[in-house]
Scaffold this motif. Sequence first.
Motif, short mmCIF file in Angstrom:
data_model
loop_
_atom_site.label_atom_id
_atom_site.label_comp_id
_atom_site.label_asym_id
_atom_site.label_seq_id
_atom_site.Cartn_x
_atom_site.Cartn_y
_atom_site.Cartn_z
N MET A 153 0.81 -1.21 0.00
CA MET A 153 0.00 0.00 0.00
C MET A 153 0.85 1.27 0.00
SD MET A 153 -3.11 -0.80 2.57
CE MET A 153 -4.41 -1.94 2.18
N GLY A 154 2.14 1.12 -0.01
CA GLY A 154 3.00 2.29 -0.03
C GLY A 154 3.46 2.69 1.35
N GLY A 155 4.02 3.90 1.43
CA GLY A 155 4.57 4.37 2.69
C GLY A 155 6.04 3.97 2.78
N LEU A 156 6.58 4.01 3.99
CA LEU A 156 7.97 3.60 4.15
C LEU A 156 8.18 3.02 5.54
CD1 LEU A 156 9.66 5.88 6.03
CD2 LEU A 156 9.32 7.22 3.98
N MET A 157 9.30 2.32 5.64
CA MET A 157 9.74 1.76 6.92
C MET A 157 11.19 2.20 7.11
SD MET A 157 8.03 -2.02 6.66
CE MET A 157 8.20 -2.47 8.35
N CYS A 158 11.60 2.32 8.36
CA CYS A 158 12.95 2.77 8.66
C CYS A 158 13.58 1.77 9.61
CB CYS A 158 12.90 4.16 9.28
SG CYS A 158 14.51 4.77 9.83
N GLU A 159 14.73 1.22 9.20
CA GLU A 159 15.49 0.34 10.09
C GLU A 159 16.59 1.20 10.71
OE1 GLU A 159 17.00 -3.06 7.99
OE2 GLU A 159 14.99 -3.84 7.59
N PHE A 160 16.58 1.26 12.02
CA PHE A 160 17.57 2.07 12.74
C PHE A 160 18.00 1.29 13.96
CE2 PHE A 160 18.68 5.34 15.90
CZ PHE A 160 19.73 5.95 15.22
N GLU A 161 19.29 1.05 14.03
CA GLU A 161 19.87 0.24 15.10
C GLU A 161 19.10 -1.09 15.16
OE1 GLU A 161 19.94 2.93 18.45
OE2 GLU A 161 21.68 4.00 17.62
N ASN A 162 18.48 -1.40 16.25
CA ASN A 162 17.79 -2.70 16.37
C ASN A 162 16.28 -2.56 16.31
OD1 ASN A 162 20.15 -4.15 16.63
ND2 ASN A 162 20.21 -3.91 18.86
N SER A 163 15.81 -1.51 15.72
CA SER A 163 14.36 -1.32 15.68
C SER A 163 13.89 -0.97 14.27
CB SER A 163 13.93 -0.24 16.67
OG SER A 163 14.56 0.97 16.36
N ILE A 164 12.65 -1.23 14.04
CA ILE A 164 12.02 -0.89 12.77
C ILE A 164 10.88 0.08 13.08
CG2 ILE A 164 10.66 -1.74 10.83
CD1 ILE A 164 12.19 -4.35 11.01
N LEU A 165 10.93 1.22 12.43
CA LEU A 165 9.88 2.21 12.56
C LEU A 165 8.98 2.06 11.33
CD1 LEU A 165 12.26 5.07 13.66
CD2 LEU A 165 10.81 3.68 15.15
N ASP A 166 7.74 1.72 11.57
CA ASP A 166 6.84 1.36 10.47
C ASP A 166 5.90 2.52 10.15
OD1 ASP A 166 5.09 0.20 8.69
OD2 ASP A 166 4.76 -1.61 9.89
N PHE A 167 6.09 3.11 8.99
CA PHE A 167 5.22 4.17 8.49
C PHE A 167 4.56 3.71 7.19
CE2 PHE A 167 8.36 6.26 11.13
CZ PHE A 167 7.58 7.10 11.90
N SER A 168 4.46 2.38 7.04
CA SER A 168 3.81 1.85 5.84
C SER A 168 2.31 2.14 5.93
CB SER A 168 4.06 0.35 5.70
OG SER A 168 3.39 -0.36 6.72
N LEU A 169 1.72 2.40 4.79
CA LEU A 169 0.29 2.71 4.77
C LEU A 169 -0.54 1.47 5.07
CD1 LEU A 169 0.12 5.24 1.81
CD2 LEU A 169 0.22 5.69 4.26
N GLU A 170 -0.01 0.30 4.79
CA GLU A 170 -0.73 -0.94 5.12
C GLU A 170 -0.89 -1.07 6.63
OE1 GLU A 170 -0.71 -5.69 4.05
OE2 GLU A 170 0.99 -4.47 3.44
N THR A 171 0.20 -0.83 7.36
CA THR A 171 0.12 -0.90 8.83
C THR A 171 -0.80 0.19 9.36
OG1 THR A 171 2.33 -1.84 8.99
CG2 THR A 171 1.47 -0.77 10.96
N ARG A 172 -0.68 1.38 8.83
CA ARG A 172 -1.55 2.48 9.28
C ARG A 172 -3.01 2.16 8.96
NH1 ARG A 172 0.58 8.32 8.41
NH2 ARG A 172 -0.83 8.55 10.16
N PHE A 173 -3.25 1.56 7.78
CA PHE A 173 -4.60 1.18 7.39
C PHE A 173 -5.15 0.13 8.36
CE2 PHE A 173 -7.47 -1.65 5.10
CZ PHE A 173 -8.41 -0.75 4.62
N LYS A 174 -4.36 -0.90 8.64
CA LYS A 174 -4.81 -1.95 9.57
C LYS A 174 -5.07 -1.38 10.96
CE LYS A 174 -2.62 -5.86 7.26
NZ LYS A 174 -1.56 -6.87 7.31
#
Length: 188
Positions: A153-174
Amino acid sequence: MENIKAKVTQDIVDSIIEDVKRETNDINSHFDKRLQQEVDEYREKKESIINTKLETLRDKADRERFKLESEMRFEVAKALREKRNALLAQFEKELKDDLARFLQSYGYSAYLNGTLDYLESRIDLTRAKILVRKQDYELLNRKVHAEYADLKMGGLMCEFENSILDFSLETRFKNAMTEFINESKVNI
């Protein structure tokens, strides 16, 4: 003397007749009482049988009414669930259609770059890896370490150190659908 004999005979006959009448009345009275007692016993027995049958019929009617009420409640609940699910599916489809239009708008590019601005204010983007759809990379207004990802669904994800920051539209939609369901109580 004959007169006296006749009178005594008559008195004896009258006494016998009186005794027979009294005994007949006693027998009739006793018979009437016994007959009334048997009629009362018969009536009580028949009333008891009728009451038992009536109670059985009432119980059967109550069970049948309860069964019908349960079936009706089940059917109504089923119809409501089906209607609720249809409305929820329609709502979800409309949101996905809106999301598809959003992906084609200038607002989507602004969303991606606004997310990068947000991330840059929180973390060192030079040490982060941005996951983005191939077609979305060209929408980014800055150079970042990016890899292509299958974000349906688009958006983006960010891997930083040992974490994933999820800004994907699929996750936001869910998350939005879950919140909508919980807040609107459509899952009840």
